[in-house]
Write a protein that holds these residues in place. Sequence first.
Motif, PDB file in Angstrom:
ATOM      1  N   LEU A 433       0.838  -1.189   0.000  1.00 42.13           N
ATOM      2  CA  LEU A 433       0.000   0.000   0.000  1.00 42.13           C
ATOM      3  C   LEU A 433       0.874   1.240   0.000  1.00 42.13           C
ATOM      4  N   ILE A 434       0.591   2.164  -0.903  1.00 35.09           N
ATOM      5  CA  ILE A 434       1.289   3.455  -0.901  1.00 35.09           C
ATOM      6  C   ILE A 434       0.430   4.454  -0.135  1.00 35.09           C
ATOM      7  N   HIS A 440       3.789  13.794  -0.462  1.00 35.73           N
ATOM      8  CA  HIS A 440       4.893  12.851  -0.252  1.00 35.73           C
ATOM      9  C   HIS A 440       4.300  11.458  -0.035  1.00 35.73           C
ATOM     10  N   THR A 441       4.999  10.437  -0.501  1.00 37.38           N
ATOM     11  CA  THR A 441       4.469   9.083  -0.402  1.00 37.38           C
ATOM     12  C   THR A 441       5.451   8.136   0.280  1.00 37.38           C
ATOM     13  N   ALA A 442       4.909   7.051   0.824  1.00 37.88           N
ATOM     14  CA  ALA A 442       5.704   6.021   1.490  1.00 37.88           C
ATOM     15  C   ALA A 442       5.071   4.669   1.193  1.00 37.88           C
ATOM     16  N   ILE A 451       9.959   4.941   4.270  1.00 33.19           N
ATOM     17  CA  ILE A 451       9.720   6.355   3.946  1.00 33.19           C
ATOM     18  C   ILE A 451      10.949   6.890   3.225  1.00 33.19           C
ATOM     19  N   PRO A 452      10.799   7.305   1.963  1.00 31.80           N
ATOM     20  CA  PRO A 452      11.950   7.829   1.217  1.00 31.80           C
ATOM     21  C   PRO A 452      12.421   9.169   1.773  1.00 31.80           C
ATOM     22  N   PRO A 453      13.593   9.629   1.337  1.00 32.92           N
ATOM     23  CA  PRO A 453      14.081  10.944   1.764  1.00 32.92           C
ATOM     24  C   PRO A 453      13.226  12.070   1.167  1.00 32.92           C
ATOM     25  N   THR A 467       6.484  15.317  10.672  1.00 27.48           N
ATOM     26  CA  THR A 467       6.024  15.149   9.296  1.00 27.48           C
ATOM     27  C   THR A 467       6.476  13.841   8.657  1.00 27.48           C
ATOM     28  N   GLY A 468       7.611  13.317   9.110  1.00 28.76           N
ATOM     29  CA  GLY A 468       8.211  12.151   8.465  1.00 28.76           C
ATOM     30  C   GLY A 468       9.273  12.535   7.461  1.00 28.76           C
ATOM     31  N   ASN A 469       9.463  13.846   7.253  1.00 35.90           N
ATOM     32  CA  ASN A 469      10.485  14.316   6.320  1.00 35.90           C
ATOM     33  C   ASN A 469      11.883  14.179   6.925  1.00 35.90           C
TER      34      ASN A 469
END
Length: 508
Positions: A433-434, A440-442, A451-453, A467-469
């Motif tokens: 699941l995206i 932004h997506t993970a 979680i990508p950069p 945020t997860g950033n």
Amino acid sequence: MRNTFYRLLVVAIIFVSFSCKNSTKESQTAVDTKNNKPNIIVIYLDDLGYGDLSCYGATELQTPNIDALATGGVKFTNGYASSATCTPSRYALLTGVYPWRNKKARILAGNAPLLIDTKQQTLPKMLSKAGYQTAIIGKWHLGLGSGYVNWNETIKPGPNEVGFDDSYILAATQDRVPTVYIDNGHVVGLDKKDPIEVDYKKNFKGEPTAKSNPEMLTMTWHHGHNNSIVNGIPRIGYMKGGEAAKWSDIDMADHFLEKAKNYVKTHKDKPFFLYYAMQQPHVPRTPHPRFVGKSGMGPRGDVILEADWCIGEFMKTLEEEGVLENTLIVFSSDNGPVLNDGYYDEAVEKLGNHDPKGGLRGGKYSLFEAGTRVPFITYWKNHITPNVSDAIVCQIDLLASLGNLVGIDESTTDSKDLLNTLLGKSQKGRDHLIIEAKSHTALRSGDWIMIPPYKGNTINKKVGIETGNSLEYKLYDLKNDIGQQKNLAKENPQKLKEMIQIFEGLKL
């Protein structure tokens, strides 16, 4: 003696005849119930967190009516909204398409054009093809019109043009103008002599705002909500006119509840699909006086209790109208929780021991789990065997799954057919699941999430949520680390590589 015998014989014949007739009637009723298509209701809350319900572990709030759905149905522990904000999640729910595929699928202004293409397949369109009556009651927030909206005439395209036979909505959110209800494209209670004007860039001359007239406020703004004032509450955006049409905030929950109950009463003779999109616990939190102070946690806790009560009253209506046993109910939320989302309402100060995130990390606006993992319950009395499922399911999957239920194939979208999972007949959910937060997506895959950069602030300071950033990859084993405290990207490069490959393949 002979007369007595004949009398007994006649009585026996009548009894047998009645019994056979009654038995045939019961048999026919059973067949009819089996052959009837079930009513489908989606009850959708707004900003409700994974830990906000007692059936999901909350101890400071008791939500008995929603708990009854969970104990009588399937409670999913890995149920997801597609996104960590409202508009994208609602887009995915109704279209079965990942919102990141549509660059315009972001939080919309109250005067934004319709986000869903009128030629696009939608959940209500599909169910209409299957013979369903379709309706939305509550929050819309997917745009209206094709550009400029004249609020004083018929407003279209809107819900009716994307498949809903009936729509009774608030245009965007409770904190945005226009603060009016819209009934099938027409503003309710509008006085044409007092036309509505809406602008999201500049104010209308002489109209008070939170900044120019703070003495008019009954609720204080924290950030963003400092434009037009309606009912003492400052909003996002500017509005002029339409005084007779403006809603009463404290009566909104009751108002939508009555509309939902009435819809059931007037449409119960044919299969119906009702999207009951409640406004709680989104800001501004304005509980009816009956619920003020009930939670001890301020307005946010109070409106969650109010929402639970509304659901209980709605369920009573389904039972009283004789449709409960032939109604599939899906309960969920559009994204995770947020406390201070623009107003000072003591959501932070009175939180106490309550954890709206339920042990997850992040919240609304976040790529961490609390942004998109939400309460997710399916209920169908006497058809679903109560259980708890760890299967990964997403609201985006309702299109294909309900398509299977009514005999329509929708496998060409991002939606996956998980009907047996939703009905509790299978523990098999999504493999991948995206999820999305503010474009932004993970990737969630099995027990792992990657979680990508991303560039950007690591914390949304206005709301106090991570945020997860970050500038590095993040990899978490959710089976052993549901709170996402240990980044395993460097320790497990092979798993990271595998996740990146899956993610890039799905994004094509």
